[in-house]
Design a protein around this motif. Sequence first.
Motif, PDB file in Angstrom:
ATOM      1  N   VAL A 180       0.866  -1.178   0.000  1.00 27.80           N
ATOM      2  CA  VAL A 180       0.000   0.000   0.000  1.00 27.80           C
ATOM      3  C   VAL A 180       0.904   1.229   0.000  1.00 27.80           C
ATOM      4  CG1 VAL A 180      -1.854   1.262   1.124  1.00 27.80           C
ATOM      5  CG2 VAL A 180      -1.738  -1.235   1.350  1.00 27.80           C
ATOM      6  N   THR A 181       0.704   2.099  -0.963  1.00 24.16           N
ATOM      7  CA  THR A 181       1.565   3.281  -1.063  1.00 24.16           C
ATOM      8  C   THR A 181       0.808   4.519  -0.595  1.00 24.16           C
ATOM      9  OG1 THR A 181       0.916   3.640  -3.376  1.00 24.16           O
ATOM     10  CG2 THR A 181       2.881   2.289  -2.970  1.00 24.16           C
ATOM     11  N   CYS A 182       1.155   4.981   0.594  1.00 27.70           N
ATOM     12  CA  CYS A 182       0.558   6.185   1.165  1.00 27.70           C
ATOM     13  C   CYS A 182       1.500   7.380   1.102  1.00 27.70           C
ATOM     14  CB  CYS A 182       0.167   5.932   2.622  1.00 27.70           C
ATOM     15  SG  CYS A 182      -0.983   4.570   2.873  1.00 27.70           S
ATOM     16  N   ALA A 183       2.769   7.147   0.791  1.00 27.27           N
ATOM     17  CA  ALA A 183       3.742   8.239   0.758  1.00 27.27           C
ATOM     18  C   ALA A 183       3.405   9.222  -0.350  1.00 27.27           C
ATOM     19  CB  ALA A 183       5.147   7.680   0.552  1.00 27.27           C
ATOM     20  N   GLY A 184       3.518  10.501  -0.046  1.00 29.87           N
ATOM     21  CA  GLY A 184       3.254  11.530  -1.049  1.00 29.87           C
ATOM     22  C   GLY A 184       3.491  12.897  -0.465  1.00 29.87           C
ATOM     23  N   THR A 185       3.424  13.907  -1.319  1.00 31.77           N
ATOM     24  CA  THR A 185       3.581  15.292  -0.869  1.00 31.77           C
ATOM     25  C   THR A 185       2.546  16.162  -1.552  1.00 31.77           C
ATOM     26  OG1 THR A 185       5.084  17.182  -0.686  1.00 31.77           O
ATOM     27  CG2 THR A 185       5.310  15.795  -2.646  1.00 31.77           C
ATOM     28  N   SER A 186       2.062  17.169  -0.821  1.00 27.85           N
ATOM     29  CA  SER A 186       1.116  18.129  -1.401  1.00 27.85           C
ATOM     30  C   SER A 186       1.749  19.499  -1.571  1.00 27.85           C
ATOM     31  CB  SER A 186      -0.126  18.244  -0.516  1.00 27.85           C
ATOM     32  OG  SER A 186       0.232  18.737   0.766  1.00 27.85           O
ATOM     33  N   VAL A 187       3.042  19.599  -1.303  1.00 31.34           N
ATOM     34  CA  VAL A 187       3.757  20.864  -1.462  1.00 31.34           C
ATOM     35  C   VAL A 187       4.039  21.066  -2.946  1.00 31.34           C
ATOM     36  CG1 VAL A 187       5.819  22.176  -0.880  1.00 31.34           C
ATOM     37  CG2 VAL A 187       4.803  20.632   0.810  1.00 31.34           C
ATOM     38  N   PRO A 188       3.519  22.149  -3.553  1.00 26.73           N
ATOM     39  CA  PRO A 188       3.682  22.345  -4.994  1.00 26.73           C
ATOM     40  C   PRO A 188       5.150  22.358  -5.403  1.00 26.73           C
ATOM     41  CG  PRO A 188       2.048  23.871  -4.126  1.00 26.73           C
ATOM     42  CD  PRO A 188       2.703  23.225  -2.948  1.00 26.73           C
ATOM     43  N   GLY A 189       5.485  21.568  -6.413  1.00 26.85           N
ATOM     44  CA  GLY A 189       6.861  21.513  -6.889  1.00 26.85           C
ATOM     45  C   GLY A 189       7.163  20.184  -7.555  1.00 26.85           C
ATOM     46  N   GLU A 190       8.388  20.044  -8.028  1.00 25.02           N
ATOM     47  CA  GLU A 190       8.789  18.848  -8.760  1.00 25.02           C
ATOM     48  C   GLU A 190       8.756  17.581  -7.903  1.00 25.02           C
ATOM     49  OE1 GLU A 190      12.570  19.671 -10.501  1.00 25.02           O
ATOM     50  OE2 GLU A 190      11.791  21.225 -11.833  1.00 25.02           O
ATOM     51  N   LEU A 191       8.826  17.761  -6.574  1.00 20.80           N
ATOM     52  CA  LEU A 191       8.791  16.606  -5.679  1.00 20.80           C
ATOM     53  C   LEU A 191       7.485  15.825  -5.840  1.00 20.80           C
ATOM     54  CD1 LEU A 191      10.842  15.493  -3.646  1.00 20.80           C
ATOM     55  CD2 LEU A 191       9.541  16.622  -1.829  1.00 20.80           C
ATOM     56  N   MET A 192       6.418  16.505  -6.265  1.00 19.69           N
ATOM     57  CA  MET A 192       5.150  15.817  -6.493  1.00 19.69           C
ATOM     58  C   MET A 192       5.293  14.751  -7.575  1.00 19.69           C
ATOM     59  SD  MET A 192       2.353  18.870  -6.349  1.00 19.69           S
ATOM     60  CE  MET A 192       1.765  19.506  -4.778  1.00 19.69           C
ATOM     61  N   VAL A 193       6.026  15.068  -8.618  1.00 19.10           N
ATOM     62  CA  VAL A 193       6.255  14.104  -9.694  1.00 19.10           C
ATOM     63  C   VAL A 193       7.162  12.980  -9.199  1.00 19.10           C
ATOM     64  CG1 VAL A 193       7.311  13.779 -11.972  1.00 19.10           C
ATOM     65  CG2 VAL A 193       5.902  15.800 -11.516  1.00 19.10           C
ATOM     66  N   LYS A 194       8.201  13.347  -8.480  1.00 18.74           N
ATOM     67  CA  LYS A 194       9.179  12.361  -8.010  1.00 18.74           C
ATOM     68  C   LYS A 194       8.579  11.371  -7.022  1.00 18.74           C
ATOM     69  CE  LYS A 194      13.224  15.438  -8.415  1.00 18.74           C
ATOM     70  NZ  LYS A 194      14.319  16.088  -7.642  1.00 18.74           N
ATOM     71  N   VAL A 195       7.823  11.870  -6.055  1.00 21.72           N
ATOM     72  CA  VAL A 195       7.303  11.009  -4.988  1.00 21.72           C
ATOM     73  C   VAL A 195       5.931  10.442  -5.329  1.00 21.72           C
ATOM     74  CG1 VAL A 195       6.642  10.888  -2.556  1.00 21.72           C
ATOM     75  CG2 VAL A 195       8.616  12.258  -3.240  1.00 21.72           C
ATOM     76  N   ASN A 196       4.992  11.330  -5.677  1.00 23.30           N
ATOM     77  CA  ASN A 196       3.606  10.893  -5.870  1.00 23.30           C
ATOM     78  C   ASN A 196       3.461   9.905  -7.017  1.00 23.30           C
ATOM     79  OD1 ASN A 196       3.221  12.812  -3.905  1.00 23.30           O
ATOM     80  ND2 ASN A 196       1.904  14.133  -5.117  1.00 23.30           N
ATOM     81  N   TYR A 197       4.218  10.134  -8.096  1.00 19.45           N
ATOM     82  CA  TYR A 197       4.082   9.229  -9.239  1.00 19.45           C
ATOM     83  C   TYR A 197       5.199   8.190  -9.287  1.00 19.45           C
ATOM     84  CZ  TYR A 197       3.318   7.231 -13.785  1.00 19.45           C
ATOM     85  OH  TYR A 197       3.090   6.311 -14.782  1.00 19.45           O
ATOM     86  N   PHE A 198       6.421   8.621  -9.552  1.00 17.76           N
ATOM     87  CA  PHE A 198       7.510   7.653  -9.731  1.00 17.76           C
ATOM     88  C   PHE A 198       7.865   6.937  -8.435  1.00 17.76           C
ATOM     89  CE2 PHE A 198       7.948  10.378 -13.451  1.00 17.76           C
ATOM     90  CZ  PHE A 198       8.067   9.423 -14.458  1.00 17.76           C
ATOM     91  N   GLY A 199       7.716   7.615  -7.311  1.00 22.67           N
ATOM     92  CA  GLY A 199       7.984   6.974  -6.024  1.00 22.67           C
ATOM     93  C   GLY A 199       6.993   5.871  -5.698  1.00 22.67           C
ATOM     94  N   THR A 200       5.858   5.904  -6.365  1.00 20.80           N
ATOM     95  CA  THR A 200       4.868   4.833  -6.226  1.00 20.80           C
ATOM     96  C   THR A 200       5.033   3.783  -7.308  1.00 20.80           C
ATOM     97  OG1 THR A 200       3.201   6.205  -5.126  1.00 20.80           O
ATOM     98  CG2 THR A 200       2.406   4.292  -6.345  1.00 20.80           C
ATOM     99  N   THR A 201       5.013   4.210  -8.557  1.00 23.07           N
ATOM    100  CA  THR A 201       4.981   3.244  -9.661  1.00 23.07           C
ATOM    101  C   THR A 201       6.247   2.399  -9.741  1.00 23.07           C
ATOM    102  OG1 THR A 201       5.806   4.898 -11.248  1.00 23.07           O
ATOM    103  CG2 THR A 201       3.419   4.707 -10.988  1.00 23.07           C
ATOM    104  N   GLU A 202       7.406   3.016  -9.563  1.00 23.25           N
ATOM    105  CA  GLU A 202       8.654   2.258  -9.658  1.00 23.25           C
ATOM    106  C   GLU A 202       8.836   1.339  -8.450  1.00 23.25           C
ATOM    107  OE1 GLU A 202      12.015   4.693 -10.536  1.00 23.25           O
ATOM    108  OE2 GLU A 202      11.297   5.150 -12.565  1.00 23.25           O
ATOM    109  N   PHE A 203       8.401   1.791  -7.289  1.00 22.77           N
ATOM    110  CA  PHE A 203       8.495   0.966  -6.082  1.00 22.77           C
ATOM    111  C   PHE A 203       7.590  -0.257  -6.205  1.00 22.77           C
ATOM    112  CE2 PHE A 203       6.842   0.071  -1.747  1.00 22.77           C
ATOM    113  CZ  PHE A 203       8.033  -0.314  -1.137  1.00 22.77           C
ATOM    114  N   VAL A 204       6.335  -0.039  -6.607  1.00 21.97           N
ATOM    115  CA  VAL A 204       5.396  -1.147  -6.756  1.00 21.97           C
ATOM    116  C   VAL A 204       5.870  -2.125  -7.827  1.00 21.97           C
ATOM    117  CG1 VAL A 204       3.060  -1.757  -7.504  1.00 21.97           C
ATOM    118  CG2 VAL A 204       3.395   0.129  -5.890  1.00 21.97           C
TER     119      VAL A 204
END
Length: 254
Positions: free
Chosen positions: A69-93
């Motif tokens: 279950v991937t709950c990690a993420g950030t709501s702070v506007p910036g490039e980190l949203m792409v890194k964590v919310n998307y790739f940090g989920t899809t590549e990990f899974v």
Amino acid sequence: MSERTIAVTGSASGIGAALTSLLREQGIRVVGVDLRDAEVVADLATPSGRVAAAEAVTAAADGVLDGVVTCAGTSVPGELMVKVNYFGTTEFVSALQPALAKSSAPRVAVVGSISATQRADDAVVAACLAGDESAALAAAAVAIADGRARQLYPSSKSALARWARRTSVEDGWANAGIPLNVVAPGVVLTPMTAALIADPAMKQVMDAAVPMPLNGYLRPEDVARVLAFLVSPENSHITGQVVYVDGGAEAVLR
């Protein structure tokens, strides 16, 4: 059935912490992944961090993983949203698919958002779905420069939902007995939203953007219960779905 082992990212706070507590109450072994206070300390914002996290989780599970279950993420506007919310989920899974395939009842749920119903940046979404992190970050930088940084959150969550729906029926997932679903919460009562709710003007804006006529705002535990079901053996046929846990917001908006 023997004890199940489930990996939970973002386990140190918010929905991830609530889910970790709930699963452990059910007798499930949880391998938490977070920047701190977790069994696996890793940074999912980096490719190397994702690989290291997946390897550590696989080792902790002795090579057989029953759920992610991937709950990690950030709501702070910036490039980190792409890194964590998307790739940090899809590549990990994706890196954990081999360990999941060895389980007798593997399950995956990723945390999306009601914000995926909002306007997204098409270039960011397309680059994410193409698996091109460099291009996605370049597109994100353009959006930030154009004053559209707030589009990055719905962009990352929209891309995530589309990735999950596509991936769920690809080879190695449904045909390997691995359901893959998205839970998309509305407004959740966390320290992150406390300031918005306390400000009458911001609360009015938020309520207009995410109207929740059924029982109002969510607690982390409300989302955790849905996630727990989706990664339980009882979920035998639900896959590729975006489950809105939002008090009716998606129905109102659409």
